[in-house]
Design an enzyme around this catalytic site. Structure first.
Site, PDB file in Angstrom:
ATOM      1  N   VAL A   1      45.357  44.089  39.409  1.00 33.40           N
ATOM      2  CA  VAL A   1      44.439  44.951  40.147  1.00 33.40           C
ATOM      3  C   VAL A   1      43.544  45.722  39.177  1.00 33.40           C
ATOM      4  O   VAL A   1      42.337  45.863  39.404  1.00 33.40           O
ATOM      5  CB  VAL A   1      45.196  45.901  41.097  1.00 33.40           C
ATOM      6  CG1 VAL A   1      44.240  46.856  41.803  1.00 33.40           C
ATOM      7  CG2 VAL A   1      45.991  45.109  42.124  1.00 33.40           C
ATOM      8  N   CYS A   2      44.103  46.200  38.073  1.00 31.47           N
ATOM      9  CA  CYS A   2      43.321  46.943  37.077  1.00 31.47           C
ATOM     10  C   CYS A   2      42.248  46.042  36.466  1.00 31.47           C
ATOM     11  O   CYS A   2      41.099  46.462  36.269  1.00 31.47           O
ATOM     12  CB  CYS A   2      44.230  47.489  35.982  1.00 31.47           C
ATOM     13  SG  CYS A   2      45.480  48.633  36.588  1.00 31.47           S
ATOM     14  N   ASP A   3      42.620  44.810  36.184  1.00 35.90           N
ATOM     15  CA  ASP A   3      41.695  43.810  35.652  1.00 35.90           C
ATOM     16  C   ASP A   3      40.551  43.599  36.650  1.00 35.90           C
ATOM     17  O   ASP A   3      39.367  43.686  36.297  1.00 35.90           O
ATOM     18  CB  ASP A   3      42.468  42.507  35.407  1.00 35.90           C
ATOM     19  CG  ASP A   3      41.605  41.363  34.913  1.00 35.90           C
ATOM     20  OD1 ASP A   3      41.772  40.969  33.751  1.00 35.90           O
ATOM     21  OD2 ASP A   3      40.776  40.850  35.695  1.00 35.90           O
TER      22      ASP A   3
END
Length: 172
Positions: free
Chosen positions: A64-66
């Site tokens: 999700v951060c990516d």
């Protein structure tokens, strides 16, 4: 002692404690010290006069951060020189640089809160037990007033990209 907030966030459904104040639209943005590299740091004043979209992620090396960082990198080029897009995480600066190189990220500035977690504590997103920052978005105007805040209640979910981008568009 910083304020502790419980019952506002979870990680995979498990409660986590956030440290720091609950910032709201209209609040003055707290100053911060973040690492751009192991030896170079930046603060809020380094972005004076610009609209700042601050995308906070727990760790750049998660899915999700990516995706969140890639999405804002795609949008960043559309805003012009008056807007900076900053991604803040507790990852080490050289891990952030490695990830940016591998991902082709060139419009978002990655900054690290690893040394003191002072950004997380000042912005109310420091996760007490993990020493990571909770997924969140802050849009700060050219006068350093917060115009948009989203602190996710579940760490593994995506933020509302459209609302954050619209908040930036209203300021440029």
């Amino acid at each position: 002692m910083s304020q502790e907030r419980t019952g506002v966030a979870t990680l995979k459904g498990n409660p986590i404690t956030l440290i720091g104040p609950e910032l709201k639209k209209g609040d003055q943005a707290p100053d911060f010290q973040l690492s751009k590299s192991l030896v170079e740091s930046v603060s809020l004043k380094d972005f004076a006069g610009k609209v700042k979209l601050v995308s906070v992620v727990p760790s750049i090396d998660t899915g999700v951060c990516d995706a969140q960082t890639r999405r804002f990198n795609e949008e960043a080029g559309k805003f012009g020189d008056n807007v900076v897009v900053l991604t803040v995480s507790a990852d080490l600066p050289f891990a952030q640089a490695r990830w940016c190189g591998a991902a082709g990220i060139d419009k978002v500035t990655l900054l690290s809160d690893y040394k003191t977690n002072s950004f997380g504590a000042a912005y109310g997103v420091l996760i007490k037990d993990l020493h990571l920052d909770m997924r969140s978005i802050f849009v700060i105007d050219a006068n350093d007033t917060i115009q948009y805040v989203e602190v996710l209640s579940e760490m593994t979910e995506h933020p509302n990209y459209e609302n954050a981008l619209n908040a930036v568009k209203e300021l440029v």
